[in-house]
Design an enzyme around this catalytic site. Structure first.
Site, PDB file in Angstrom:
ATOM      1  N   CYS A 153      -2.257  -3.759  -0.579  1.00 47.09           N
ATOM      2  CA  CYS A 153      -2.536  -2.906   0.583  1.00 47.09           C
ATOM      3  C   CYS A 153      -3.762  -3.336   1.389  1.00 47.09           C
ATOM      4  O   CYS A 153      -3.992  -2.806   2.475  1.00 47.09           O
ATOM      5  CB  CYS A 153      -2.692  -1.469   0.130  1.00 47.09           C
ATOM      6  SG  CYS A 153      -1.362  -0.954  -0.957  1.00 47.09           S
TER       7      CYS A 153
ATOM      8  N   HIS B 151      -9.039   4.474   3.974  1.00 46.40           N
ATOM      9  CA  HIS B 151      -7.797   4.009   3.376  1.00 46.40           C
ATOM     10  C   HIS B 151      -6.864   5.219   3.252  1.00 46.40           C
ATOM     11  O   HIS B 151      -5.700   5.121   3.602  1.00 46.40           O
ATOM     12  CB  HIS B 151      -8.080   3.359   2.027  1.00 46.40           C
ATOM     13  CG  HIS B 151      -6.884   2.702   1.425  1.00 46.40           C
ATOM     14  ND1 HIS B 151      -6.147   1.752   2.088  1.00 46.40           N
ATOM     15  CD2 HIS B 151      -6.270   2.867   0.210  1.00 46.40           C
ATOM     16  CE1 HIS B 151      -5.140   1.363   1.316  1.00 46.40           C
ATOM     17  NE2 HIS B 151      -5.193   2.024   0.180  1.00 46.40           N
TER      18      HIS B 151
ATOM     19  N   GLU C 281     -11.959   7.743  -2.953  1.00 49.29           N
ATOM     20  CA  GLU C 281     -12.574   7.198  -1.739  1.00 49.29           C
ATOM     21  C   GLU C 281     -13.685   8.128  -1.248  1.00 49.29           C
ATOM     22  O   GLU C 281     -14.745   7.671  -0.812  1.00 49.29           O
ATOM     23  CB  GLU C 281     -11.506   7.005  -0.650  1.00 49.29           C
ATOM     24  CG  GLU C 281     -12.036   6.255   0.564  1.00 49.29           C
ATOM     25  CD  GLU C 281     -10.934   5.859   1.548  1.00 49.29           C
ATOM     26  OE1 GLU C 281      -9.767   6.253   1.340  1.00 49.29           O
ATOM     27  OE2 GLU C 281     -11.257   5.161   2.529  1.00 49.29           O
TER      28      GLU C 281
ATOM     29  N   LYS D  64      -3.015   7.223   8.329  1.00 53.73           N
ATOM     30  CA  LYS D  64      -1.759   7.080   7.570  1.00 53.73           C
ATOM     31  C   LYS D  64      -0.943   8.361   7.615  1.00 53.73           C
ATOM     32  O   LYS D  64       0.266   8.344   7.379  1.00 53.73           O
ATOM     33  CB  LYS D  64      -2.052   6.713   6.115  1.00 53.73           C
ATOM     34  CG  LYS D  64      -2.481   5.257   5.910  1.00 53.73           C
ATOM     35  CD  LYS D  64      -2.539   4.901   4.433  1.00 53.73           C
ATOM     36  CE  LYS D  64      -2.884   3.440   4.203  1.00 53.73           C
ATOM     37  NZ  LYS D  64      -4.321   3.149   4.399  1.00 53.73           N
TER      38      LYS D  64
ATOM     39  N   HIS E 157       1.973   4.302   5.298  1.00 50.95           N
ATOM     40  CA  HIS E 157       1.226   3.232   4.639  1.00 50.95           C
ATOM     41  C   HIS E 157       1.965   1.917   4.880  1.00 50.95           C
ATOM     42  O   HIS E 157       3.029   1.678   4.313  1.00 50.95           O
ATOM     43  CB  HIS E 157       1.110   3.525   3.151  1.00 50.95           C
ATOM     44  CG  HIS E 157       0.094   2.663   2.459  1.00 50.95           C
ATOM     45  ND1 HIS E 157      -0.308   1.437   2.940  1.00 50.95           N
ATOM     46  CD2 HIS E 157      -0.623   2.865   1.317  1.00 50.95           C
ATOM     47  CE1 HIS E 157      -1.210   0.922   2.119  1.00 50.95           C
ATOM     48  NE2 HIS E 157      -1.425   1.761   1.141  1.00 50.95           N
TER      49      HIS E 157
ATOM     50  N   PHE F 199      -3.707  -1.820  -4.849  1.00 55.19           N
ATOM     51  CA  PHE F 199      -3.284  -2.143  -6.210  1.00 55.19           C
ATOM     52  C   PHE F 199      -3.741  -3.573  -6.485  1.00 55.19           C
ATOM     53  O   PHE F 199      -3.664  -4.446  -5.622  1.00 55.19           O
ATOM     54  CB  PHE F 199      -1.759  -2.069  -6.339  1.00 55.19           C
ATOM     55  CG  PHE F 199      -1.229  -0.659  -6.349  1.00 55.19           C
ATOM     56  CD1 PHE F 199      -2.071   0.437  -6.462  1.00 55.19           C
ATOM     57  CD2 PHE F 199       0.131  -0.434  -6.255  1.00 55.19           C
ATOM     58  CE1 PHE F 199      -1.571   1.735  -6.484  1.00 55.19           C
ATOM     59  CE2 PHE F 199       0.650   0.860  -6.275  1.00 55.19           C
ATOM     60  CZ  PHE F 199      -0.203   1.947  -6.387  1.00 55.19           C
TER      61      PHE F 199
END
Lengths: 91, 411
Positions: free
Chosen positions: B164, B303, B314, B335, B340, B399
């Site tokens: 990502c 994010h 976060e 998002k 995403h 990830f």
């Protein structure tokens, strides 16, 4: 066989989005915009259309007629997997 | 960045669930319009979670049959957005030293549809052969390579795959090519086209996808809200033209924003679970690179995936880096609207961040209705807000643990 050339010509014309009348048996593949990979792609489509398997060609494939001749030779050697109708083609 | 050149953004292009021009994307973004909707495909009834943020993009409108035969959807996006970015920058192959121009692109899964089509032919249809172009369409570096071929870009050409954060890393690393003087121009960004049956099923299995909001599917992604349940997959691409500040000024180019800093760090802890320390390291690295104090950041495009774990982590990481200023600055997760975009997320969100700087308006975090004690900062909930912003940060985490953080300065 004339029909094989006609089918190959149609496949090429569709791929390149050009008038198939501009493609003759002597048309050189690279000159009409098909590099070696594009030619494999046309042969791939032809395999589906004719229901045959094309091994890696031993002879150099330069012209549209070379493709048709190769396919004709294979059509004689291989029993088709099914009727060679467009409906059979799985693209 | 001491002893290096200043790097600026002079071109942007986009394909996204909120539109395929920067203008349309910006209008939808600032109005809080969601691009998330029910998927209408031939495999929809086999999905447990049947929503996504797809891009309204038909390759046949933009490419010839011959081109489409070798271009996976991911590469189509990239070429289309790259052309927009170059047009926007007022550049073409004739006006650049193409051997000093490169392309860095991020993607998570590259030509996912081509890979899947190949498997489908072999395993489902029982065929014995694959299309001759399968490898060339599926490989992750195809999109960047097609851009290089199309414009004759003989400079560095690299594809980054860090899930990502892929495109944030690509843009950050590309900025260094300009900063260090290796290249005149860089095309940089990210592209992703993974809304395929197999990919969506794989994400379902991971249990990180948002539950469908049955009342309003478009509101299914709820970052920082107590009722958030996960992320929504999206597709698209954003590409930027980067060049040095001096070069842009010399040719009279419009500077959209300056890349003031870039930082990357790895969580080095877990393949999926984000780490406060790792995210904080990436943000601190960007601040250090920019030579900024935390108090100078006015806005963070988070994010903010909408998963329970990411948003709390976060938030904690922002508090760790920014201290009391964490409660002063504004944060939003776009998002909530565009979903995403995985390998393209950082790039598309950097467009959002650039537009916020240009407009001096902050895009909202939509669908934030229920406050979460673990997410107690200012998230620009549900409405765009006018605000003076000089420096803005765009966060991308992933990830695999690689974070990519870019700081922009208002031009």
């Amino acid at each position: 066989m004339e029909n094989t050339f006609e089918t190959v010509r149609t496949l090429i014309a569709e791929k390149l989005e050009i008038d198939k009348a501009t493609i003759s048996p002597d048309s050189v593949l690279t000159e009409i915009g098909l590099d070696s990979l594009d030619t494999f792609d046309i042969i791939f489509d032809a395999e589906d259309t004719f229901g045959i398997k094309v091994p890696t060609p031993k002879e150099e494939i330069k012209t549209v007629q070379d493709v048709a001749t190769l396919l004709d030779q294979l059509l004689r050697e291989q029993a088709p997997e099914g009727p060679a109708t467009p409906a059979q083609a799985q693209r | 960045m001491a002893n290096t050149r200043r790097v600026v953004i002079t071109g942007m292009g986009i394909v996204s669930p909120l539109g395929n021009t920067v203008e349309e994307f910006g209008l939808n973004l600032m109005q809080g319009i969601s691009g998330i909707k029910r998927l209408e495909t031939d495999f929809s009834d086999q999905l447990e979670i049947n929503i996504a943020a797809s891009a309204d993009f038909d390759g046949a409108q933009h490419f010839s049959k011959k081109e489409l035969a070798v271009l996976d959807r991911v590469s189509q996006f990239a070429l289309y957005a790259a052309q927009q970015a170059l047009d926007n920058a007022g550049l073409d192959a004739d006006s650049m030293d193409t051997n000093k121009t490169g392309c860095y692109l991020g993607t998570g899964m590259g030509g996912a549809a081509s890979t899947e089509e190949g498997y489908h032919r072999l395993f489902k249809e029982g065929q014995s052969r694959l299309k001759p172009f399968t490898v060339l369409m599926a490989m992750n570096n195809a999109a960047a390579s097609h851009i290089a071929m199309h414009y004759g870009l003989g400079g560095p050409n690299l594809t980054y795959t860090t899930a990502c954060s892929s495109s944030a890393i690509a843009i950050g690393e590309a900025s260094r090519q300009i900063a260090y003087g290796h290249c005149d121009y860089m095309l940089a960004g990210g592209s992703e086209a993974l809304l395929t049956f197999g990919t969506i099923k794989a994400w379902e299995a991971l249990r990180t996808l948002a539950k469908v909001d049955e009342q309003n599917p478009a509101a299914s992604c709820k970052p920082f809200s107590a009722d958030r349940s996960g992320l929504v997959l999206g597709e698209g691409c954003a590409m930027f033209v980067l060049e040095s500040y001096d070069a842009a000024m010399a040719r009279g180019a419009t500077i959209h924003a300056e890349i003031a800093g870039y930082g990357t760090a790895n969580d080095a802890s877990h393949i999926t679970q984000p780490s406060v320390a790792g995210q904080a390291r990436a943000m601190q690295a960007a601040l250090d690179n920019a030579g900024l104090a935390p108090e100078q950041i006015d806005y963070i495009n988070a994010h903010g995936t909408g998963t329970p774990l990411n948003d709390a982590t976060e938030t904690a990481a922002i508090k760790q880096v920014f201290g009391p200023h964490a409660y002063q600055l504004a944060i939003s997760s776009t998002k909530s609207m565009h979903g995403h975009l995985m390998g393209a997320a950082g790039a598309v969100e950097l467009v959002a961040t650039t537009l916020a700087l240009q407009a001096q308006w902050l895009p909202p975090t939509m669908h934030l209705q229920q406050p979460d004690p673990e997410c107690d900062l200012h998230y620009v909930a549900n409405h765009a807000t006018p605000q003076h912003v000089r420096y803005a940060m765009s966060n991308s985490f992933a990830f695999g643990g690689t974070g990519g953080v870019i700081i922009l300065k208002k031009s």
